[in-house]
Motif scaffolding. Structure first.
Motif, PDB file in Angstrom:
ATOM      1  N   PHE A   1       0.851  -1.260   0.042  1.00 58.51           N
ATOM      2  CA  PHE A   1       0.125  -0.080   0.069  1.00 58.51           C
ATOM      3  C   PHE A   1       0.733   1.377   0.178  1.00 58.51           C
ATOM      4  CE2 PHE A   1      -3.509  -2.640   0.552  1.00 58.51           C
ATOM      5  CZ  PHE A   1      -4.772  -2.152   0.490  1.00 58.51           C
ATOM      6  N   GLY A   2       1.981   1.023   0.869  1.00 59.66           N
ATOM      7  CA  GLY A   2       2.792   2.331   0.578  1.00 59.66           C
ATOM      8  C   GLY A   2       3.513   2.756  -0.491  1.00 59.66           C
ATOM      9  N   ILE A   3       4.132   1.818  -1.160  1.00 60.14           N
ATOM     10  CA  ILE A   3       4.530   1.936  -2.628  1.00 60.14           C
ATOM     11  C   ILE A   3       3.429   2.282  -3.604  1.00 60.14           C
ATOM     12  CG2 ILE A   3       5.612   0.876  -4.453  1.00 60.14           C
ATOM     13  CD1 ILE A   3       7.187  -1.099  -2.639  1.00 60.14           C
ATOM     14  N   ALA A   4       2.258   1.883  -3.570  1.00 62.76           N
ATOM     15  CA  ALA A   4       1.284   2.253  -4.430  1.00 62.76           C
ATOM     16  C   ALA A   4       0.790   3.502  -4.270  1.00 62.76           C
ATOM     17  CB  ALA A   4      -0.041   1.233  -4.240  1.00 62.76           C
ATOM     18  N   GLU A   5       0.593   4.032  -2.798  1.00 66.08           N
ATOM     19  CA  GLU A   5       0.323   5.393  -2.620  1.00 66.08           C
ATOM     20  C   GLU A   5       1.238   6.350  -2.787  1.00 66.08           C
ATOM     21  OE1 GLU A   5      -1.141   8.012   1.266  1.00 66.08           O
ATOM     22  OE2 GLU A   5      -0.482   6.039   1.551  1.00 66.08           O
ATOM     23  N   VAL A   6       2.427   6.047  -3.028  1.00 70.92           N
ATOM     24  CA  VAL A   6       3.389   6.945  -3.370  1.00 70.92           C
ATOM     25  C   VAL A   6       3.477   7.055  -4.868  1.00 70.92           C
ATOM     26  CG1 VAL A   6       6.035   7.276  -3.571  1.00 70.92           C
ATOM     27  CG2 VAL A   6       5.144   7.017  -1.501  1.00 70.92           C
ATOM     28  N   CYS A   7       3.380   5.938  -5.555  1.00 67.04           N
ATOM     29  CA  CYS A   7       3.378   5.969  -7.116  1.00 67.04           C
ATOM     30  C   CYS A   7       2.141   6.260  -7.763  1.00 67.04           C
ATOM     31  CB  CYS A   7       3.927   4.477  -7.516  1.00 67.04           C
ATOM     32  SG  CYS A   7       5.791   4.210  -6.828  1.00 67.04           S
ATOM     33  N   LEU A   8       1.044   5.721  -7.130  1.00 63.85           N
ATOM     34  CA  LEU A   8      -0.243   5.951  -7.992  1.00 63.85           C
ATOM     35  C   LEU A   8      -1.258   7.174  -7.487  1.00 63.85           C
ATOM     36  CD1 LEU A   8      -1.374   2.046  -8.243  1.00 63.85           C
ATOM     37  CD2 LEU A   8       0.176   3.452 -10.037  1.00 63.85           C
ATOM     38  N   GLY A   9      -0.864   7.503  -6.329  1.00 62.70           N
ATOM     39  CA  GLY A   9      -1.942   8.264  -5.508  1.00 62.70           C
ATOM     40  C   GLY A   9      -2.835   7.566  -4.807  1.00 62.70           C
TER      41      GLY A   9
ATOM     42  N   ALA B   1      -6.221  -7.552  -2.297  1.00 62.64           N
ATOM     43  CA  ALA B   1      -5.792  -6.334  -2.725  1.00 62.64           C
ATOM     44  C   ALA B   1      -4.426  -6.025  -2.968  1.00 62.64           C
ATOM     45  CB  ALA B   1      -6.451  -5.251  -1.512  1.00 62.64           C
ATOM     46  N   VAL B   2      -3.546  -6.715  -1.861  1.00 64.68           N
ATOM     47  CA  VAL B   2      -2.300  -6.522  -2.231  1.00 64.68           C
ATOM     48  C   VAL B   2      -1.790  -7.159  -3.290  1.00 64.68           C
ATOM     49  CG1 VAL B   2      -0.026  -7.642  -1.023  1.00 64.68           C
ATOM     50  CG2 VAL B   2      -1.575  -6.715   0.489  1.00 64.68           C
ATOM     51  N   VAL B   3      -2.314  -8.431  -3.878  1.00 65.57           N
ATOM     52  CA  VAL B   3      -2.051  -9.102  -5.018  1.00 65.57           C
ATOM     53  C   VAL B   3      -2.391  -8.159  -6.348  1.00 65.57           C
ATOM     54  CG1 VAL B   3      -2.361 -11.110  -6.473  1.00 65.57           C
ATOM     55  CG2 VAL B   3      -1.909 -11.327  -4.089  1.00 65.57           C
ATOM     56  N   GLY B   4      -3.424  -7.631  -6.293  1.00 63.93           N
ATOM     57  CA  GLY B   4      -3.966  -6.818  -7.389  1.00 63.93           C
ATOM     58  C   GLY B   4      -3.146  -5.658  -7.420  1.00 63.93           C
ATOM     59  N   LEU B   5      -2.870  -4.881  -6.444  1.00 66.91           N
ATOM     60  CA  LEU B   5      -1.974  -3.702  -6.374  1.00 66.91           C
ATOM     61  C   LEU B   5      -0.576  -4.091  -6.918  1.00 66.91           C
ATOM     62  CD1 LEU B   5      -3.043  -1.792  -3.199  1.00 66.91           C
ATOM     63  CD2 LEU B   5      -3.391  -0.946  -5.485  1.00 66.91           C
ATOM     64  N   ALA B   6      -0.105  -5.180  -6.433  1.00 70.84           N
ATOM     65  CA  ALA B   6       1.332  -5.621  -6.999  1.00 70.84           C
ATOM     66  C   ALA B   6       1.261  -5.748  -8.354  1.00 70.84           C
ATOM     67  CB  ALA B   6       1.592  -6.804  -6.057  1.00 70.84           C
ATOM     68  N   VAL B   7       0.337  -6.236  -8.894  1.00 69.67           N
ATOM     69  CA  VAL B   7       0.169  -6.814 -10.406  1.00 69.67           C
ATOM     70  C   VAL B   7       0.130  -5.345 -11.205  1.00 69.67           C
ATOM     71  CG1 VAL B   7      -1.122  -7.590 -12.300  1.00 69.67           C
ATOM     72  CG2 VAL B   7      -0.787  -9.009 -10.267  1.00 69.67           C
ATOM     73  N   TYR B   8      -0.870  -4.514 -10.654  1.00 67.26           N
ATOM     74  CA  TYR B   8      -0.997  -3.287 -11.305  1.00 67.26           C
ATOM     75  C   TYR B   8       0.031  -2.296 -11.453  1.00 67.26           C
ATOM     76  CZ  TYR B   8      -3.335   1.046 -12.857  1.00 67.26           C
ATOM     77  OH  TYR B   8      -3.819   2.064 -13.613  1.00 67.26           O
ATOM     78  N   LEU B   9       0.992  -2.298 -10.151  1.00 65.15           N
ATOM     79  CA  LEU B   9       2.320  -1.355 -10.263  1.00 65.15           C
ATOM     80  C   LEU B   9       3.373  -2.074 -11.117  1.00 65.15           C
ATOM     81  CD1 LEU B   9       2.752  -1.099  -6.384  1.00 65.15           C
ATOM     82  CD2 LEU B   9       2.342   0.881  -7.924  1.00 65.15           C
ATOM     83  N   CYS B  10       3.361  -3.378 -11.392  1.00 66.89           N
ATOM     84  CA  CYS B  10       4.474  -3.981 -12.286  1.00 66.89           C
ATOM     85  C   CYS B  10       3.840  -3.730 -13.583  1.00 66.89           C
ATOM     86  CB  CYS B  10       4.313  -5.775 -11.941  1.00 66.89           C
ATOM     87  SG  CYS B  10       4.995  -6.051 -10.339  1.00 66.89           S
ATOM     88  N   TRP B  11       2.496  -3.830 -13.960  1.00 67.97           N
ATOM     89  CA  TRP B  11       2.369  -3.470 -15.364  1.00 67.97           C
ATOM     90  C   TRP B  11       2.509  -1.890 -15.523  1.00 67.97           C
ATOM     91  CZ3 TRP B  11      -1.628   0.257 -17.021  1.00 67.97           C
ATOM     92  CH2 TRP B  11      -1.848   0.113 -18.242  1.00 67.97           C
ATOM     93  N   THR B  12       2.321  -1.076 -14.676  1.00 69.97           N
ATOM     94  CA  THR B  12       2.402   0.496 -14.771  1.00 69.97           C
ATOM     95  C   THR B  12       4.007   0.723 -14.994  1.00 69.97           C
ATOM     96  OG1 THR B  12       0.388   0.860 -13.385  1.00 69.97           O
ATOM     97  CG2 THR B  12       2.051   2.638 -13.861  1.00 69.97           C
ATOM     98  N   TYR B  13       4.895   0.356 -14.327  1.00 71.12           N
ATOM     99  CA  TYR B  13       5.978   0.591 -14.422  1.00 71.12           C
ATOM    100  C   TYR B  13       7.233  -0.605 -15.269  1.00 71.12           C
ATOM    101  CZ  TYR B  13       5.185   4.596 -11.206  1.00 71.12           C
ATOM    102  OH  TYR B  13       4.360   5.388 -10.655  1.00 71.12           O
ATOM    103  N   ARG B  14       6.469  -1.085 -15.924  1.00 70.11           N
ATOM    104  CA  ARG B  14       7.169  -2.231 -16.707  1.00 70.11           C
ATOM    105  C   ARG B  14       7.766  -3.112 -16.098  1.00 70.11           C
ATOM    106  NH1 ARG B  14       6.003   0.024 -22.029  1.00 70.11           N
ATOM    107  NH2 ARG B  14       4.354   1.656 -21.671  1.00 70.11           N
TER     108      ARG B  14
END
Length: 263
Positions: free
Chosen positions: A104-112, A160-173
């Motif tokens: 959640f911390g990484i996603a909040e910083v990177c995605l908002g 939620a953690v798994v979903g955020l991890a996959v979305y972060l990986c897709w967004t930042y290649r």
């Protein structure tokens, strides 16, 4: 060349953009101010963990945040947002707290903040709805669940953690890391075929649909920009010929003051 050179280069390609976004986010707001959502989620999860193991809070947590597939749909939908922060009673709470703090911390910083909440809720909701569909399909199909899973308490932040991890990986290649997360969730289903494992796959599927929709919208916007650039290139004065014959005007003197102009 050092032996670690290729590995370091691969690591930079895989995680470089993500690490750069994290550094930029923490640089803009230092310390805890960068991740208020993640810290609030950790505190809420810890509080609900304590409450559900106390006589004074057990009923409140069950009524407000406990979801089962056998519950009425309207009740499950109302409880799903809070159920994300209710740790599974049969798992150590420190694992849930660590997952929330890091991912959640990484996603909040990177995605908002709001996009992080939206993706987390989408992944959790996908798992909640899948449980109902799986029980309805029955245990015979590949995506089905036994009827006993309808009574399983379905809470926790893992989907939620798994979903955020996959979305972060897709967004930042970070393609290799994203594939590794998906492969781990698939292996979990084969090793331990339970409701939680299949809900993780449902969460991944929902997030991948979101990624595909985002990519399609981005491609459509880029196509519109390209058409506008091509259209601007054909504007008058741009130096692009329209294909019509040039205009020719001649002034011929037949007399002292007489002029004639032909096209």
């Amino acid at each position: 060349m050092r032996a670690g050179g290729p590995l370091l280069a691969a690591a930079r390609r895989e995680w470089g953009p993500l690490l750069a976004a994290v550094r930029a986010g923490f640089g803009a707001a230092a310390g805890a101010r960068a991740v208020p959502l993640a810290l609030a989620a950790v505190c809420l999860t810890a509080l609900l963990h304590v409450a559900q193991h106390r006589p004074w809070g057990f009923d409140a947590v069950r009524v407000l945040g406990t979801v089962r597939a056998e519950d009425p749909l309207w009740a499950a939908l109302l409880r799903t947002p809070l159920s994300l922060f209710v740790p599974a009673p049969d798992l150590p709470v420190w694992g849930a707290l660590a997952q929330i703090l890091v991912v959640f911390g990484i996603a909040e910083v990177c995605l908002g903040r709001w996009r992080t909440l939206l993706i987390a809720y989408l992944a959790t909701l996908a798992g909640t709805l899948y449980a109902r569909i799986g029980v309805a399909l029955g245990p015979d199909g590949p995506f089905g669940l036994p009827a006993s899973d309808a009574r399983v308490v379905d809470t926790g932040p893992s989907a939620a953690v798994v979903g955020l991890a996959v979305y972060l990986c897709w967004t930042y290649r970070a393609r290799f890391t994203g594939c590794l997360v998906v492969a781990a969730m698939v292996a979990e289903v084969f090793v331990k075929d339970n409701l939680a494992g299949k809900e993780h796959l449902a969460a991944i599927a929902a997030v991948l649909v979101l990624c595909a929709r985002t990519a399609a919208r981005t491609a459509a916007r880029e196509a519109v920009r390209a058409r506008r650039r091509r259209g601007q290139g054909r504007c008058p004065g741009s130096g692009v010929r329209s294909g019509a014959p040039p205009i020719r005007s001649w002034n011929l003197r037949r007399g002292p003051a007489q002029r004639t102009s032909w096209w």
